[in-house]
Design a protein around this motif. Structure first.
Motif, mmCIF file in Angstrom:
data_model
loop_
_atom_site.group_PDB
_atom_site.id
_atom_site.type_symbol
_atom_site.label_atom_id
_atom_site.label_comp_id
_atom_site.label_asym_id
_atom_site.label_seq_id
_atom_site.Cartn_x
_atom_site.Cartn_y
_atom_site.Cartn_z
ATOM 1 N N ASP A 1 35.793 -8.679 13.664
ATOM 2 C CA ASP A 1 36.846 -9.454 12.994
ATOM 3 C C ASP A 1 37.752 -10.130 14.016
ATOM 4 O O ASP A 1 38.190 -11.279 13.829
ATOM 5 N N GLU A 2 38.008 -9.391 15.130
ATOM 6 C CA GLU A 2 38.856 -9.979 16.166
ATOM 7 C C GLU A 2 38.197 -11.215 16.768
ATOM 8 O O GLU A 2 38.852 -12.252 16.968
ATOM 9 N N GLN B 1 35.951 -13.083 15.261
ATOM 10 C CA GLN B 1 35.976 -14.144 14.247
ATOM 11 C C GLN B 1 37.340 -14.828 14.189
ATOM 12 O O GLN B 1 37.447 -16.049 14.013
ATOM 13 N N GLN B 2 38.419 -14.021 14.356
ATOM 14 C CA GLN B 2 39.763 -14.602 14.370
ATOM 15 C C GLN B 2 39.933 -15.542 15.555
ATOM 16 O O GLN B 2 40.476 -16.655 15.427
ATOM 17 N N ARG B 3 39.405 -15.093 16.725
ATOM 18 C CA ARG B 3 39.482 -15.976 17.892
ATOM 19 C C ARG B 3 38.651 -17.232 17.683
ATOM 20 O O ARG B 3 39.033 -18.330 18.104
ATOM 21 N N SER C 1 38.112 -18.671 14.763
ATOM 22 C CA SER C 1 38.860 -19.554 13.860
ATOM 23 C C SER C 1 39.993 -20.269 14.623
ATOM 24 O O SER C 1 40.263 -21.458 14.389
ATOM 25 N N MET C 2 40.642 -19.525 15.566
ATOM 26 C CA MET C 2 41.690 -20.172 16.367
ATOM 27 C C MET C 2 41.102 -21.298 17.212
ATOM 28 O O MET C 2 41.691 -22.390 17.326
#
Length: 696
Positions: free
Chosen positions: A321-322, A324-326, A328-329
């Motif tokens: 998830d981390e 994926q968050q990066r 998306s950023m």
């Protein structure tokens, strides 16, 4: 053949009453498998039989099975009974003595308080003789032995009564529930009960079919009787004949009923016997219920392990998830760069329009120049010079952008190389970590079974093959040699000894070439191809080394730090390994002094604690480094210290891997930022080139 040792234990040494009927008190083997003449007296309760591999422990259990009527194939040790005869002999005898007193005694008025079962096997035939205490022959029929076995409930083919090595291995290695249920079904005698019930059902079906056939066969007779009754109505003796016919019919019917009742009574008696055995079977079922509970506890432990694995999977999911968050950023940053690119493109278009307007004005000025005065021409030249200055400034800006782009590309290349090095470092660390974990598992396995350290699973398979074929050897082989040797006064010299005689430790010793061929065949069965075999005379006593043959250096020899209870092993180490002429020293410098400067007689080689090998042959001095393939620690008394060191190394290696992974993630994030700056520089450079082309 060395006889196995027997120990009996009777409830912690307390005196108990005499053992019940059916207890085996003595067994004697003559020319059976590997035993020439063996007699063992058993205690009343628990007995332990110990001995070296191939000494014939399993042969005693096989002899008991054969004495109680077991077939040769059922023992899984031979295909026919004559295969149990020792090589070079023409017959074999198994004699078993059982106690026969108390309430459960078997025909005490015939046999007395002792029953002797003698099983004699020859190459052409075999016989069973049952004797009383005085040795008088009582019976020789197999039916008498079967009745005795059923009386004492000795089912030698039941794995709960006699668990052979092959059956235990089959049960432990069985992975399917179906196979384990078959084992449980047979072990609890439920299979035997099921077969008895099926036989009873077949007998009842046969009886019902017989009754139906008799009823169908009586129909013609009844028809004939009716016809006769009609004919004799006109005769004078109608009533007398009719009474006789009725009497005959009753006798016939009761004869059928009597036969059927007799069969039913026999089946009822067998059913009653089975009912009497039900409590014993129920007790066994309860025992296996407890085993099932133990398995459930084991399942709970496995479930706890699976929960820990779930926690690890959740940690991995969190990292996912981390990432994926990066991602998306990074996507949002890409969109922002796209918007900035569009804004710059619009600005370029506006500048293009302004440039075209300026070009129009320049053309207008040039046209006007022809008409205007010299002063106006000077003014236009100044404006043109201003445009040239703007062009030069744009060109310099473009060069700076190119230099910045090259610098960023160089930084990205450096970061990629560093990331590749980190990936290689992580892969190498994980590979080394796997090797350490594998070494820990091997040491743990060696701790439970020390023999495996001298050949792994191959040597255990070879030892089983030797035990299975022990009757073929003239003298049982000795090996592996390392399993018969211990270090004296600690494990300090284990590395040096491993480098000196490590290859000999995996070897097996036989007494002649015939046993060598048999052992080689056993190695093929165990898939042990490169088996090292040493032929040596077992009858030679332990060698006494004279003092003048031992190098006088003030340092220990390998012979002085080794101990073995087997004289043949020590003789082989002296003859083949020259352990009495190999000296051990503490450090490298001392080793060179002893090997090259002192010129000690009878000195063959010098080994240091680290494993360096030093020797001189004439004027040539040789120093060999430690063997990288050597496995130090095989002769250690315990592997706990090695396991703890490896565990600490594994923990340290795991921490380094985690730190390297964090550095890799940080560097990847930094490289993403640099790549974003590079994209911005490329966009600005494209716009600058476009502006320069327009100015031209």
């Amino acid at each position: 053949m060395a006889n196995p040792r027997v120990f009996s234990q009777e409830n912690g040494g307390r005196h108990l009453s005499s053992a019940p009927a059916g207890t085996i008190s003595r067994i004697r083997l003559e020319n059976f498998m590997c035993h020439s003449n063996l007699q063992i007296e058993f205690g009343d309760y628990v007995n332990f039989i110990t001995g070296q591999n191939g000494s014939g422990k399993s042969a005693i259990l096989t002899a008991l099975c054969v004495a109680f009527g077991c077939r040769a194939k059922s023992t899984q040790r031979a295909s026919t009974l004559k295969d149990f005869i020792k090589t070079g002999c023409h017959y074999a005898v198994v004699l078993v003595e059982m106690k026969n007193h108390g309430e459960d005694a078997f025909k005490p008025d015939v046999y007395g308080d002792v029953i002797i079962i003698e099983r004699r096997i020859s190459e052409s035939s075999g016989s069973i003789i049952m004797k009383d205490r005085q040795g008088r022959k009582v019976a020789s029929a197999r039916e008498e032995l079967r009745e005795l076995v059923e009386h004492f409930n000795i089912d030698v083919e039941n794995p709960c009564v006699i668990m052979t090595q092959d059956k235990s291995r089959e049960f432990l290695h069985s992975g399917s529930g179906k196979d384990k249920f078959k084992f449980f079904f047979k072990a609890t005698l439920l299979q035997q009960v099921d077969e008895l019930l099926h036989n009873i059902k077949k007998l009842l079906d046969h009886a019902n079919a017989l009754v139906g056939d008799l009823e169908r066969s009586i129909q013609p007779i009844l028809k004939e009787l009716h016809e006769l009754q009609g004919k004799i109505k006109s005769m004078e003796q109608v009533e007398e004949i009719s009474e006789k016919v009725k009497e005959l019919r009753k006798k016939l019917a009761w004869s059928w009923v009597y036969n059927v009742d007799k069969q039913v009574e026999e089946q009822s008696a067998r059913i009653e016997k089975l009912k009497e055995k039900v409590p014993a079977y129920q007790a066994r079922i309860n025992k296996y219920h407890r085993i099932v509970e133990d398995l459930r506890d084991c399942f709970k432990k496995k479930k706890i392990d699976s929960d820990s694995l779930m926690e690890r999977s959740l940690e991995i999911k969190r990292r996912k998830d981390e990432l994926q968050q990066r991602l998306s950023m990074a996507t949002e940053e890409k969109l922002q760069l796209g918007e900035e690119y569009n804004r710059i493109v619009r600005k370029v278009e506006m500048l293009d329009k302004q440039l075209k307007a300026l070009q129009g004005r320049v053309h207008d000025i040039q046209d006007q120049h022809l008409k205007d005065t010299q002063a106006e021409e000077c003014e236009m030249e100044q404006q043109l010079k201003g445009l040239e200055d703007q062009f030069e400034a744009a060109r310099l800006h473009l060069e700076r952008l190119k230099e910045e782009e090259d610098s960023l590309n160089e930084i990205i290349s450096m970061r990629r190389n560093e990331i590749k090095k980190l990936v290689d470092e992580i892969d190498g660390g994980e590979r080394k970590l796997r090797e350490i974990v594998s070494s820990i598992h091997q040491f743990e396995q060696h701790q439970t079974n020390k023999v495996t350290v001298f050949g792994g699973d191959r040597v255990t398979r070879l030892l089983r093959a030797i035990e299975h074929n022990c009757h073929k050897f003239r003298t049982p082989p000795i090996g592996p040699i390392g399993a018969h040797v211990q270090l004296v006064n600690g494990d300090a010299w284990s590395v040096a000894v491993e480098n000196a005689i490590g290859r000999l430790l995996n070897s097996f010793i036989v007494t002649d070439h015939r046993d060598s061929r048999i052992l080689r065949q056993c190695g093929k069965e165990a898939n042990y191809d490169q088996l090292q075999i040493i032929i040596y005379d077992f009858t030679i006593p332990r060698m006494v080394i004279p003092g003048n043959r031992i190098p006088n250096t003030g340092h220990p020899t390998i012979l002085s730090i080794l101990h073995s209870d087997n004289s043949t092993v020590m003789n082989v180490l002296v003859d083949k390994g020259h352990v009495e002429q190999q000296v051990l020293v503490k450090d490298y410098e001392m080793g060179k002094e002893v090997a090259f400067l002192q010129r000690v007689p009878n000195l063959k080689e010098v080994y240091t604690k680290e494993g360096y090998n030093m020797f001189s042959r004439g004027s040539v001095q040789t120093i060999l480094p430690p063997n990288k393939r050597a496995r130090p620690g095989r002769l250690c008394s315990t592997y706990v210290a090695q396991i703890q060191d490896l565990q600490r190394e594994a923990n340290h290696m795991n921490g380094n891997i985690q730190q390297t992974r964090q550095r890799k993630r940080d560097m990847e994030f930094e490289m993403q930022n640099v790549e974003g700056r590079l994209e911005n520089v490329k966009v600005v450079a494209v716009l600058a080139r476009y502006c320069l082309s327009c100015m031209h």
